[in-house]
Design a protein around this motif. Structure first.
Motif, short mmCIF file in Angstrom:
data_model
loop_
_atom_site.label_atom_id
_atom_site.label_comp_id
_atom_site.label_asym_id
_atom_site.label_seq_id
_atom_site.Cartn_x
_atom_site.Cartn_y
_atom_site.Cartn_z
N UNK A 253 42.31 62.24 91.33
CA UNK A 253 42.75 60.90 90.91
C UNK A 253 42.58 60.69 89.42
N UNK A 254 41.64 61.44 88.83
CA UNK A 254 41.41 61.25 87.39
C UNK A 254 42.58 61.75 86.56
N UNK A 255 43.44 62.53 87.16
CA UNK A 255 44.61 63.04 86.43
C UNK A 255 45.88 62.27 86.76
N UNK A 256 45.75 61.28 87.62
CA UNK A 256 46.92 60.57 88.09
C UNK A 256 47.19 59.29 87.31
N UNK A 257 48.41 58.82 87.46
CA UNK A 257 48.78 57.51 86.96
C UNK A 257 48.52 56.46 88.04
N UNK A 258 48.29 55.23 87.63
CA UNK A 258 48.07 54.14 88.59
C UNK A 258 49.23 53.97 89.55
N UNK A 259 50.44 54.13 89.05
CA UNK A 259 51.61 53.94 89.91
C UNK A 259 51.70 55.00 91.01
N UNK A 261 48.79 56.62 92.20
CA UNK A 261 47.54 56.63 92.96
C UNK A 261 47.36 55.39 93.83
N UNK A 262 47.87 54.25 93.37
CA UNK A 262 47.72 53.02 94.18
C UNK A 262 48.37 53.22 95.54
N UNK B 158 43.47 61.45 81.93
CA UNK B 158 44.66 62.07 82.54
C UNK B 158 44.52 63.57 82.51
N UNK B 159 45.50 64.24 81.91
CA UNK B 159 45.45 65.70 81.88
C UNK B 159 44.86 66.26 80.59
N UNK B 194 47.37 59.77 75.19
CA UNK B 194 47.54 59.76 76.65
C UNK B 194 47.45 58.33 77.21
N UNK B 197 50.54 56.23 75.93
CA UNK B 197 51.77 56.61 76.63
C UNK B 197 51.83 55.93 78.00
N UNK B 198 50.73 56.00 78.72
CA UNK B 198 50.68 55.33 80.03
C UNK B 198 50.96 53.84 79.87
N UNK B 201 54.47 52.98 79.25
CA UNK B 201 55.29 53.16 80.44
C UNK B 201 54.92 52.14 81.53
N UNK B 203 52.08 51.64 82.86
CA UNK B 203 51.27 52.35 83.85
C UNK B 203 49.81 52.43 83.38
N UNK B 204 49.01 53.12 84.14
CA UNK B 204 47.60 53.31 83.76
C UNK B 204 47.25 54.76 84.02
N UNK B 205 46.06 55.16 83.58
CA UNK B 205 45.69 56.57 83.73
C UNK B 205 44.18 56.66 83.98
N UNK B 206 43.76 57.71 84.72
CA UNK B 206 42.35 57.91 85.02
C UNK B 206 41.67 58.86 84.06
N UNK B 207 40.51 59.36 84.47
CA UNK B 207 39.79 60.29 83.61
C UNK B 207 38.42 60.60 84.17
N UNK B 300 42.86 55.89 88.03
CA UNK B 300 43.55 55.04 87.06
C UNK B 300 43.37 53.56 87.43
N UNK B 301 43.34 52.70 86.43
CA UNK B 301 43.24 51.25 86.65
C UNK B 301 44.26 50.82 87.70
N UNK B 304 48.42 47.30 87.29
CA UNK B 304 49.47 47.78 86.39
C UNK B 304 50.57 46.73 86.34
#
Lengths: 361, 361, 361, 361
Positions: A253-259, A261-262, B158-159, B194, B197-198, B201, B203-207, B300-301, B304
């Motif tokens: 999940x840490x590499x995913x986008x919210x859109x 993963x939700x 993210x990545x 990173x 960019x999210x 778009x 969107x949100x991103x994790x880590x 990710x948050x 969004x």
């Protein structure tokens, strides 16, 4: 300490080379079907499998010494005892002086001093998971009255990974027919080979276990600190050799986008469901009604039959250590039923703390 | 419940849209240097960074209402209070009916009913990490008297991943000068991109966050159930958005051989050390004297600015939801100091439970 | 629940008519001298005395099943088990329907339902004090290493009261040579007569036990809620038949003036002492260095061989009940060692919680 | 520690001479009517009465800082804060050196060292009962939804004793109209005289408080260790100056015969009742459905305006101490509402632990 749980509570005792090991389960309501037989069934699932496990014969016959009458719990503490048959501990005394790499020997000696009973790994021995399995059977029996079911299986051994996102009914009970606790015959074959290869090379190998829980009420878990994922993680890390715990997508999940993963909501036969289960059934520390989905990482068995560098705490010099005896080249197949048990203990406690199961009439 | 700890104990209270939030820290010995200023410093590290965080202004000024006198703790409970400045909660009422995907709204409504105070996420709000940070400062102040230090930083967004195995002194304190809490300027640049960019778009991103702890006594941790890794995991999972916790090689260890993963012992200036730290400083649930090394995965948050499918619990029909307001496109930079705080709270409790720090003279 | 203690912890299990009863003691440091023999000695002190006690033969032979090796504790949980020899429980089933006055039958049936195992009084049986006595021996062995000693004796039986304010050394160990646990031969005579008179009249009689504890460190006890007097009272009320607990002057202090009741300070061989001990060794919930002095009131045995009015819960009508069997006409002599044990369990836990005794090296 | 309760939990903080004092109440379900006004009403009942109490003006205005919204609890922790108006603590510093007889000064200095904040009695101050009263109001509000009511009153001051066995409705709410909290105008007169006589003689006097609780479910209380009487006693002894606690006949039962003391059962309008209530509503650690009936003994106020002998810990010599300031010549009238509050806190916790009140929907 050796007690876990606030409302459904387990206390373990014993060590691998004393008279025996056991547990006391407190808080279980009266009237739950329970017999030594169903406990024995799970204890047998913890025994080493032929060919890939240690050939040491541990029969682990359980005795129920209190809390059950005529096949039902009576509301008072349930004590179970497993006699130790094989107590040859002579080989362990050396480890206080030359601690085994990857084992608890060194911190245990510093913590408890040289008088510490290190035989068989002392309290840190994998053998202490036997009473946990016994206690877990009580938890599973209690929870089955509420339609809650647990299924764990081996998701990976070394680099052999089960890539399927399997459902509970696909694996439930069946995997115990396979020596590696794999979810398919093909994976059994490949995982078995992975273990045997490590064994032949005088080495060991790790793996991961996945556990699925179905039937949880929406909202199970106590904010802010006694969350369902936090409590499960706490007890899972108490299993020897566990190095990681994740829920749903977990580290992924840490590499995913919210859109991505939700998990979005919809209705299914009048019930609220999510279209995916990236959350692994947990939101804000509470169950969200989807299957709980967790994975546990086990490191490779620390005891390997190769000579390893260590220190001699007596002389203050470095030393080489060769561990004698027959050890499991991979602990994962035996740990599957332990992960199930530990998960059930946590859920039983949260169910009772949350008032989902009443203590009394 | 809202209390953690047996000997060093924190209780949190408040919600994001009431008069304020705060905590009570109990069990801290007398005579520890503590002032609102050093608490404020960490609270400021939790604030959103310019450009990549939410522009909502939360000043989070801490008031110490008990337990400290003339810049030192006095042995009685330390209460800290943070007034809520911005309490516009009108937009939250809708979420009881149309729960936000990825948030605790749905399980919270089922658990607490429609009378539940969902404003600002209620108890499940990320805002409740502010009192944890405040309490963590007390823990860090106490532990610094024993030479124990904590350093956390952003390991991935993210990545974009920091592949270096950094030492504590390399990151300690410095990362708070960078908006992403990255360990180098180059990584700051890439991680910031990173996140932006999210954000662009919609969107949100994790880590992931890594935390290193140095100076722990060998043997810290209580067998069988109150292990150092288990207790840390329990509290780390209480941080909103955490989906995984691992120590040392963590999930990577599951793919390793024993001969690779075992950390062998040697002497270094008379002290026992391991040549590698695959165990992340933990063996058998106890510290082994090497740096404690843990990683935490954040999803990710969930909020969004895109329209998402959800259900309308009032009508029993499906619905679309667009979350208004400005949210952090990535929570990870703000979570770094929270991971540090939470780790310190756990270690402080274990140090006091284990008798490594005395409660009294 | 069936567990007491935060750092030195006891869990009891079993009931008077199952396979056996026992306890698990957790938290005791390694290296304390402990053998089944010294446990047996205290268990024998709990047996009914010839002539004045029930003639039922309960041998109560203790087995140590874990936690002790070569006559010393090893730091892991100590489990002790006492097999039930005499399990004739047929007579108890009636009490679910026609509850015995003064017993727990009625609230137990309402709480646990008719499936409740009421045999022998179930969990509420005086027999459950046997494992407490066994656990108390561990606590006393641990505390004796710090110079802490316990002495309890019978202060009154019915209206026969020992008016002397006896010192610990005056009663220590000696009273167990007298059937009533009285502090003098004259009192033994008079108390024995009081019991035998009640017995002959088909009745029972109550009494009080005094317990003195010497050697406590000044300041023992945890404010605000875990005070030394509060914790002792909590566990003393868990002993069946206890109806009152007081310290020092106790209820007598309520009739005194401050100028009489205050204990003034002076030096005695360099140590701070008080000239009187009206406080019973406790100020502000902490020990003040003077002997701890407490008294416990026991009601008369509820089981008497006279017909008593009760209700028939089956028919909803009133009924007469005659309790068969041989019961102790006075429980007090057997309770003396129980009060000692329970006091020792509380003090051991507070000593370890407060860091006065270290868990480990 | 400063937290009590497993499921309904209170944490207190502050000291009499810092910025303020307060509490956090955790575990209270949502939807309970609660306002600062009803808390204030009980806080006012704790204020000294004209003529017989200390003339120091403590207004004790409560602020609710979290957990309540629009006059109802919202399920999250309730924090209440009382600012200290009068903080003149200069006179307290001397007591570290010349400890006051009957106060906690001496054990506190030994326990916490000379850096201890002894001002106003520190954590051991009677002032800390104000937050307990505030928390008790929450407990009483919660329990009133289940028909549980509490009534306490002054049963004796010095040798003036109320010999009537009064019912709850006879005293409920009414006694707060009398300065001594006596149950009749005649007793008010006599008790007031008892206090004023002591005051005039430069002395103080003790007394007892009786508390009655009605509406408890049969079976409330957790065996074996968390009994209803044990838990109540534990918290009652945390009130400063308490030296004894008894239930029903209490110490009187120790002089009785079983045939007198046993409460026999009968039916009353279909409900099981006992014809007497010698047990004070408690059998086997559980409520038996009759009114809970307890008595608490308070010693005379330790602070008296006479010179008293003490020690000078600085010089190691004996000294005389005269305590300045105006103190209550009798604490009992102010303690009545505290006994009520503390009883309510314990019952609320047991009701929630036992599942009689659900945490959530």
């Amino acid at each position: 300490m050796n007690t876990y749980g606030a409302a459904f509570r387990v206390t373990v005792f014993g060590s691998s080379h004393g008279p025996g090991i056991g547990c006391v389960v407190d808080g279980c309501p009266a009237g739950i079907d329970l017999s030594p037989d169903i406990v024995q069934k799970d204890l047998d699932r913890r025994r080493p499998s032929s060919g890939i496990g240690t050939p040491r014969a541990e029969e682990d016959l359980v005795q129920m010494q209190s809390g059950v009458h005529e096949g039902r719990t009576i509301g008072s503490p349930i004590q179970m005892f497993i006699e130790n048959k094989d107590r040859d501990s002579s080989k362990y005394s050396a480890f206080k002086r030359t601690p085994r790499p990857g084992h608890a020997d060194y911190p245990a000696v510093v913590k408890y001093g040289p008088g510490h009973d290190i035989r068989g790994g002392g309290q840190f021995s994998g053998r202490m998971t036997a009473p946990l399995v016994a206690a877990g059977v009580v938890a599973k029996a209690l929870l089955s009255t509420k339609g809650i079911r647990f299924a764990a299986y081996t998701r990976s051994i070394g680099r052999v990974r089960d890539e399927e996102q399997r459902s509970l009914s696909e694996v439930w009970d069946k995997v115990y027919g396979r020596s590696t606790r794999a979810a398919s015959d093909l994976l059994e074959e490949r995982m078995r080979t992975e273990i045997l290869t490590a064994k032949e090379e005088g080495d060991s190998v790790g793996g991961t276990v996945r556990c699925i829980v179905e039937g949880l009420p929406v909202g199970l878990g106590e904010p802010f600190f006694d969350t369902i994922d936090g409590e499960l993680a706490k007890l899972l890390f108490a299993i020897p050799a566990v190095k990681g715990v994740e829920f749903g997508e977990g580290f992924g999940a840490s590499e995913m986008r919210g859109s991505e993963n939700n998990d979005t909501y919809h209705f299914e036969e009048g019930r609220v469901r999510t279209s995916s289960n990236h959350a692994g059934g947990v939101l804000g520390g509470m169950s969200n009604g989807m299957p709980l989905d967790l994975r546990v990482a086990f490191k490779p068995t620390a005891s390997i039959p190769r000579a390893q560098r260590t220190v001699d705490l007596g002389t203050g010099k470095e030393a080489m250590l060769k561990i004698e005896g027959r050890h499991d080249p991979c602990i994962v197949p035996r740990a599957v039923v332990v992960v199930e048990a530990v998960s059930a203990l946590v859920i039983a406690d949260l169910m009772m703390r949350g008032g989902y199961i009443a203590r009394t009439c």
